[in-house]
Design an enzyme around this catalytic site. Sequence first.
Site, short mmCIF file in Angstrom:
data_model
loop_
_atom_site.label_atom_id
_atom_site.label_comp_id
_atom_site.label_asym_id
_atom_site.label_seq_id
_atom_site.Cartn_x
_atom_site.Cartn_y
_atom_site.Cartn_z
N GLU A 70 7.86 -3.01 2.21
CA GLU A 70 7.44 -1.67 2.61
C GLU A 70 6.63 -1.01 1.51
OE1 GLU A 70 8.86 0.53 0.38
OE2 GLU A 70 9.92 -1.29 -0.30
N GLU B 17 7.73 -3.64 -1.63
CA GLU B 17 6.68 -4.50 -1.07
C GLU B 17 7.23 -5.81 -0.51
OE1 GLU B 17 3.64 -5.31 -3.98
OE2 GLU B 17 3.23 -3.21 -4.39
#
Lengths: 334, 334
Positions: A159, A301
Amino acid sequence: ADAGLAARLAHAIDNKTKPRGSLGVLETLAHQIGLVQRTTAPAIEAPAILVFAGDHGVVAEGISAFPQDVTWQMVENFLAGGAAINVFAAQNGCTLQVVDAGVAHDFGPRDGLTDRKIAHGTRNFAVEPAMTPGQCTQARGAGAALVDALPGNVIGFGEMGIGNTTAAAALMHKLTGIPAAACVGAGTGLAPDGVLRKGRVIEAAAARHAGVTEPLDVLATFGGFEIAMMAGAMLRAAERRMVLLIDGFIVTSALLVAARLQPAILDYCVFAHCSNEHGHRQMLEALGGKPLLQLDLRLGEGTGSALALPLVHAAVNFLNRMATFASAQVSEKS
Amino acid sequence: ADAGLAARLAHAIDNKTKPRGSLGVLETLAHQIGLVQRTTAPAIEAPAILVFAGDHGVVAEGISAFPQDVTWQMVENFLAGGAAINVFAAQNGCTLQVVDAGVAHDFGPRDGLTDRKIAHGTRNFAVEPAMTPGQCTQARGAGAALVDALPGNVIGFGEMGIGNTTAAAALMHKLTGIPAAACVGAGTGLAPDGVLRKGRVIEAAAARHAGVTEPLDVLATFGGFEIAMMAGAMLRAAERRMVLLIDGFIVTSALLVAARLQPAILDYCVFAHCSNEHGHRQMLEALGGKPLLQLDLRLGEGTGSALALPLVHAAVNFLNRMATFASAQVSEKS
């Protein structure tokens, strides 16, 4: 059937040419993946990491060290291949899909960007619910549909979203009852006074929305579009008997919601990494998750999942490829 | 020059598109490898794992759960590709070299086996020195020569030798002064009474050879041919400015000897894994080593190093391939 399979898996693992138990957590992992895939010869096929990006209205409360524009700028960086997750996913043979779940920016049609934008960022949950129930449903459905389109059997979640450690900490506080001060951390690099403010913002919002207790209502009130989309994707991935790679504070908060809706999802989860974000360890404990890696990462991420992928391969590979005591004619313990 | 390089490395790492420090130990690792290779753009070339096998006269004291024949049988398993280290080295793109340092077995000329046999096993150090000074010198020289023949710049160490946790624990006890009872563990699966006996064997031997204190004398008196060969290989690898992957109780005991001879060797060492063998954590602490992985392995063979190799690649890759804030036009911290 599952008890029989579990016994066959344990037998296969114990008869490999090594002292019993000497491959430690890789043995536990091989056993789990065998159960997920319902076989003593599991295989990793087309692992994919999906990075979901979204913006957060709660940034208006001054809870992030970086400006909101960094969300879309980092999406551009993902598309250009310059972020850490690009490097680690490519290194470890993992496809990467970048999803706009609700970034406050117009990208226009872009090669390599999956546009599932729900809105230009959530609303500020310090003032009002972050999203409507309809938006939350839409986000979860979009996540599930993305999983349906995947060819493989391993999915990692990542994310990007300035402000999303605040949303994740609020979800943690509401769903576990752990005090807000123990849920908040520095995020991308907030100074201690900022962390205190972040905790107070969550406490005040929790008081404002005190009647909100059902997991989906909590998700809509405090979550983010990327978090809701991940929760929907996770639930569908477990239905499809995929292996779910869980890392990071925000990804784990999405799992917290999903596990409240469907506790059996945890059987499919491999916990990749314990982050340095304050609160992540307690969140993992609330889920009973034991992470493979502790590398002091705090980047998100999906980097922890990309880095743990070789260990997932190693678990499957030793089970499929190592000789047995009998086949190698090695003497057993005396 | 080194201070300048260290500053340039820190600057390069800090300017990657991530919050400062958010790649945790991978940042430390990238910095270290840059210093080892004297560049801000390090590269991993032809990583190799060398597995050294040897037998131990001290098995006569009944200190192992497995019979001595397992040493040569496992060497055969390495040559046939059926052991854990074969699987993990192949998976992670690492060549594997199997060295007979002193197995008590005649293999004859064999494809894939590097014959550097010093003798058919060491003598029983409970009674007499394990090897002669000449044998110890020969073993270290053979290890150094093997390193000189390697084409790459990363070397991992592995070992196989029934009885060698006893030799390694004796080295640890003699070189660190930590009580024998804290140095011994279950090895391949010794029951608690066996572990107690192992501790007593070491205590008695330490008393018998009380005058032996110099590192090379300690190595010859208590060590094994595979341990001495690894110590020699490690010292040469550091001279050649290679990255040394250190895992496991026995491999770390070889480093303990090497570091007493040449403390600067530690600058070149990446600690791959903290083993479940009792004593390994304290041995690592004595060397100031912080392992990348904690997977509850206790197998040896260099498995921890093979499994850590993707993290070494990740450290180098993020340094070489990630965008900077400036190149990606991402806003910095406000």
